[in-house]
Design a protein around this motif. Structure first.
Motif, short mmCIF file in Angstrom:
data_model
loop_
_atom_site.label_atom_id
_atom_site.label_comp_id
_atom_site.label_asym_id
_atom_site.label_seq_id
_atom_site.Cartn_x
_atom_site.Cartn_y
_atom_site.Cartn_z
N SER A 153 5.09 30.77 -2.44
CA SER A 153 5.69 29.43 -2.49
C SER A 153 5.72 28.81 -1.11
O SER A 153 5.93 29.49 -0.10
CB SER A 153 7.11 29.52 -3.05
N SER B 78 3.15 33.46 2.81
CA SER B 78 3.51 32.14 2.30
C SER B 78 3.84 31.19 3.45
O SER B 78 3.60 29.99 3.37
CB SER B 78 4.69 32.22 1.33
N SER C 145 6.06 35.74 -4.25
CA SER C 145 5.23 34.57 -4.48
C SER C 145 4.69 34.05 -3.15
O SER C 145 5.05 34.54 -2.08
CB SER C 145 6.05 33.47 -5.16
N ASP D 87 0.91 31.41 -9.27
CA ASP D 87 2.26 31.41 -8.69
C ASP D 87 3.11 30.29 -9.31
O ASP D 87 4.30 30.48 -9.60
CB ASP D 87 2.15 31.21 -7.17
N LEU E 102 6.68 30.94 -11.07
CA LEU E 102 7.91 30.31 -10.58
C LEU E 102 8.51 29.40 -11.64
O LEU E 102 9.74 29.33 -11.79
CB LEU E 102 7.63 29.53 -9.29
N MET F 151 11.12 26.79 -1.87
CA MET F 151 11.98 27.18 -2.99
C MET F 151 13.42 26.92 -2.55
O MET F 151 13.85 27.40 -1.51
CB MET F 151 11.84 28.67 -3.31
N PHE G 243 10.54 23.62 -6.51
CA PHE G 243 9.70 24.59 -5.82
C PHE G 243 8.31 24.00 -5.66
O PHE G 243 7.91 23.09 -6.40
CB PHE G 243 9.63 25.94 -6.56
N SER G 244 7.55 24.53 -4.70
CA SER G 244 6.15 24.11 -4.55
C SER G 244 5.31 25.32 -4.15
O SER G 244 5.80 26.26 -3.54
CB SER G 244 6.02 23.01 -3.49
N THR G 245 4.04 25.27 -4.52
CA THR G 245 3.11 26.36 -4.21
C THR G 245 1.69 25.83 -4.31
O THR G 245 1.42 24.85 -5.02
CB THR G 245 3.29 27.56 -5.15
#
Length: 944
Positions: A130, A868, A128, A153, A157, A133, A146-148
């Motif tokens: 991200s 990432s 990913s 994605d 996730l 995480m 989590f963040s993205t």
């Protein structure tokens, strides 16, 4: 990861912003305006909207919902920020110290119904883009965030997280690996002694080697003795082996249920798809229950109490005879609080609201978590201006409002604990003895068949850990999903009073950010070790007409903070060239520009150095903070030491921020007379605060650039008396343009060591820890070298595909891996029960890379993980800082990006052979850990 609940004051630090999406330019299609269309009572995918509130302070709209079937609570914060976040938290209230919520947090991430492969959570780091995480266990809740920035994605996730927490496999093998197990020291030798193993077991042994952490845990347990806060949610090492696999599964069944869950989403993605996916993949499969996880109020004490605990002696404590800790409540003055102090705190809050960071969603989730966990209203927490207005109104109506609160919560509060802690010489010995007794009790009841079963299970676990995993069930982005180019950040290079200045226009939300780098090229070598001390005290001793208290108050009233820190920057083109300096950093509201620069002028022109009593307090504080940081950041100290003799910059980095600085500060704090230090600090100032050695950077809104430039010009003029020509200590100074594409522009003055020769060195620091921090460092290449990209990909791939399994899963360390930076390729492990075994794993990792036994899928996953990090959001305050500090332009970043895309199998095998295999001959090695007879008997090690 285990962490204790933060205080309300700590949580206020989280209130900050991400300005990536230019939030000052509101559009009709903005996420926050779309969210305002929802109406209370509206039904959406099994949820009912309860409340919709605009929160202009935070540039967001809050939408509160409840799941109709299970009662799960949901909060959505719609904001024009592409760094979208999801989190789900559960109220977890253990009633013993076996660490069940902490071990469960680890174990649910080891495979689930839809994603049964081992450790899908870790593997998603490489599948990913991200930006974050992780998972956290606090005293009374467990959170999975989590963040993205990528919508696809986010969906991937979310699917993995939902399946992990609600439908985990919870295999017994995973419990053994992550929690605890009895196993032969050598799993392949049934005659080797049995011992306790497990990731959480070792993590918590390491955690409680930090005396501050130990004290905080005792304080909480003794202050709230009647319910869940009286136990250690992370796990007391000697209690962890009492937890059974069945108890773990039962805890999950009662606590990890939607009826006990609170969901939070944040960002510019629409709400409806989130709700639809959560409903379909998880919540629709549950009925409502009463989880009975509430925490009752602690019965109030009728009289204060006192208690005492012991800890291990700290060999690095500034004064071995002054290691006692005490916490009490104090009666404060009955004359009230100065109005300026109140205004300073409100100003600080205003700065926090306006300051924009890259992880606002995560900060917001953490800020509301504790109160929401106890059924507080999360929307009310977000309405900060309302709270400030109520506070001001309360002060207006009752001038003694704060005094009465002090009386209520301090003076007349009989639920008060005075807890003291002192070192005990035999503390570690007693701990080891207690663990051995616990082990023997477990062993003495074992039959021959039990021992045989333990041996066979150990082999089974080892085989499972060594087996290649099929991860095809996991969702993944593709390398083609990555943007091929980066956005350009325009900067303007100019001068102010003859000093080079970089201006970067950004949506800073009414704040101005100032930095100045002052090089150390004229500083005598014998003064280098004093530089970190100078940095730590220079803004805290007073200046001009202000004593240190008045200075601190002015900084709170007029700025967002002022700091000075050391900088050692390896050149991006030449490994034996570097820049040495100190970095001045501060920020302020636009209206306070003249006040901020006046404070810097006073610090430059007339700092106070002669208050020995104040200096001693700061020295003791700095020395203690350094000593305390080792238990938490031991791997960083090991990495710094390992690289000491591999690059010219390495030795200075060790001097400024390694174990050498820790021991120097210990010696300084132990000095009966600090007059030598008082005489030395002005000598440092002469060299460090010289405009001839300085360059500056300003980040502000376009409207305020000229204003900031004018005030900066005035500041340079004010400190002109410090401008004196001084010859560099070394003749080998080379000048390079700040912008490599503009050879006629202002220049950086770097140190060049063309005749430098790296040399191998192995150092062992014996520490009062039950676990080790291990590092091995190899000289590689600088950022702009054609092979740097291949080494970046290789480091990430080795971590995910080899080192994680060897160091964490098999070895039981809390973490470990490889990384590249500053021209060095560095291996490390964290809270590790092993030393020699881990060093062998590093070497085996190199052999694995040379063998080429990895697939194109492995390479692609490593690329995703590297990108990432490369593409992580940059706050407006930090835009352009890569170029300012290290000369890395956007054009250079784009070239590096193209090289990352181009890395192939042959490149990776090649760099493993040419740099890592060959480099082992001159590698640096460092270990921090408990007494080690194997290392002591090896004459190649330097023992500290």
């Amino acid at each position: 990861m285990f962490r204790q609940t933060k205080s309300v004051f700590q949580k206020l630090r989280y209130l900050s912003f991400n300005g990536q999406q230019h939030t000052w330019r509101l559009k009709s299609t903005s996420a926050r305006e779309r969210a305002l269309q929802y109406q209370p009572g509206q039904k959406i995918h099994g949820f009912t909207v309860k409340e919709v509130v605009a929160v202009p302070d935070l540039f967001l709209t809050a939408v509160k919902l409840t799941h109709d079937k299970t009662g799960a609570q949901y909060l959505h914060a719609a904001r024009d920020d592409s760094n979208n976040l999801f989190s789900v938290q559960f109220r977890t209230t253990p009633m013993d110290s076996t660490g069940v919520p902490h071990i469960l947090e680890h174990t649910v991430l080891c495979g689930s119904e839809k994603y049964p492969c081992r450790d899908p959570f870790f593997k998603m780091l490489n599948r990913s883009l991200s930006t974050f995480m992780n998972a956290f266990t606090a005293s009374d809740y467990t959170m999975y965030p989590f963040s993205t920035q990528n919508g696809k994605d986010f969906k991937n996730l979310l699917s993995v997280y939902l399946d992990a927490v609600f439908f985990p496999c919870l295999r017994e093998q995973d419990f053994w690996q992550e929690g605890w197990r009895l196993e032969n020291e050598d799993p392949t030798d049934n005659n080797s002694p049995l011992m306790f193993k497990g990731v959480v077991f070792n993590e918590m042994k390491g955690a409680f080697s930090d005396n501050e952490r130990l004290y905080a845990q005792h304080l909480q347990n003794k202050l709230y003795p009647d319910h869940t806060y009286s136990v250690v949610s992370g796990g007391e090492p000697l209690a962890i082996p009492d937890l059974t696999w069945e108890q773990l599964k039962q805890f999950h069944a009662t606590h990890y249920h939607p009826s006990n869950a609170r969901f939070f989403t944040y960002g510019d993605l629409p709400l409806e798809p989130h709700l639809k996916q959560i409903q379909e993949e998880a919540l629709s499969k549950f009925a409502c229950i009463d989880p009975k996880t509430e925490v009752p109020s602690q019965p109030r004490w009728t009289s204060p109490k006192e208690d005492h605990v012991t800890c291990s002696p700290d060999p690095l404590a500034p004064d071995p005879n002054k290691q006692n800790t005490v916490c009490v409540s104090y009666l404060l003055g009955e004359n009230g609080f100065e109005e300026r102090r109140i205004e300073a705190l409100i100003h600080k809050l205003e700065i926090q609201i306006k300051h924009q960071t890259t992880n606002f969603g995560l900060s917001l989730a953490s800020y509301i978590a504790s109160s929401w966990n106890h059924d507080g209203d999360p929307v009310e927490l977000l309405q900060i201006s309302d709270s400030v207005a109520k506070f001001r109104q309360a002060l207006k109506e009752n001038p003694r409002f704060l005094q009465e609160k002090v009386r209520q919560y301090f003076k007349e509060n009989t639920h008060r604990l005075t807890l003291s802690m002192s070192p005990e010489e035999s503390y570690l010995e007693k701990q080891a003895k207690a663990e051995e007794e616990k082990l023997q009790k477990k062993i003495e009841v074992l039959s021959d068949s039990d021992r045989k079963q333990i041996y066979e299970k150990g082999l089974e676990l080892l085989a499972a850990q060594s087996r290649t995993q099929d991860v095809s069930c996991l969702p993944a982005l593709k390398v083609s999903d990555i943007e091929p180019t980066i956005p350009i950040t325009p900067v303007q290079i100019s001068t102010a009073g003859g000093v080079p200045v970089q201006y970067c226009e950004q949506p800073t939300n009414g704040l101005v950010y100032f930095r100045a780098l002052c090089n150390l090229n004229t500083l005598p070598e014998d003064l280098k070790v004093f530089v970190p001390l100078f940095c730590s005290v220079i803004t805290k001793m007073g200046c001009g007409a202000l004593d240190y208290r008045q200075q601190a108050q002015q900084m709170e009233l007029r700025t967002g903070g002022m700091s000075v820190s050391t900088q050692v920057i390896t050149d991006c083109n030449e490994l034996d060239t570097y820049e040495q300096g100190i970095l001045l950093s501060s920020s302020c509201l636009e209206r306070n520009l003249p006040h901020m620069f006046q404070l810097w002028s006073d610090i430059f022109n007339s700092p106070h150095f002669d208050d020995e009593e104040r200096l001693r307090v700061l020295v003791m504080q700095s020395a203690q903070e350094l000593a305390n940081s080792i238990a938490y950041s031991g791997h960083l100290y090991a990495m710094t030491r390992a690289g000491r003799h591999l690059t010219p910059a390495g030795d200075l980095q060790e001097t400024f921020g390694g174990m050498e600085q820790v021991t120097f500060m210990k010696r300084t704090a132990a000095m009966a007379d600090l007059s030598q230090i008082i005489r030395t600090l002005p000598r440092l100032k002469i060299h460090l605060f010289n405009p001839n050695n300085m360059r500056c950077a300003i980040n502000s809104t376009p409207e305020k650039v000229s204003d900031a430039a004018a005030h900066l010009e005035g500041f340079i003029k004010d400190v002109a008396k410090n401008r004196k020509e001084r010859k560099p200590v070394r003749p080998n100074i080379i000048e390079k343009p700040i912008n490599p594409l503009d050879d006629n522009g202002p220049r950086r003055k770097l140190i060049s060591e063309p005749t430098f020769h790296p040399c191998p060195m192995k150092t062992f620091f014996q520490m009062p820890f039950p676990v080790n921090f291990v590092s091995e460092s190899i000289r590689a290449v600088p950022f702009s070298h054609k092979d740097y990209a291949s080494l970046c990909i290789l480091a990430r791939m080795m971590t995910a595909k080899f080192l994680h399994g060897e160091i964490r899963e098999k070895g039981g360390a809390y973490g470990g891996g490889a990384k590249i930076g500053g021209g060095l390729f560095t291996f490390y492990s964290y809270r590790d029960p092993n030393t020699v075994q881990t060093l062998s794993a590093f070497g085996n990792g190199i052999e694995w890379a040379k063998s080429g036994k990895f697939t194109q899928q492995d390479i692609d996953e490593a690329k995703l993980s590297v990108f990432s990090a490369v593409d992580s959001p940059v706050a407006p305050a930090d835009k352009g800082m890569g170029q300012f500090l290290s000369g890395v332009t956007d054009e250079m970043k784009q070239s590096h990006r193209q090289r990352l895309f181009a890395v192939d199998h042959k490149n990776l095998v090649d760099v493993a052979e040419r740099y890592l295999s060959a480099g082992q001959k001159t590698c640096g090695v460092a270990i921090l850990g408990p007494e080690n007879d194997v290392i002591k008997k090896d004459p190649s090690w330097i023992i500290k």
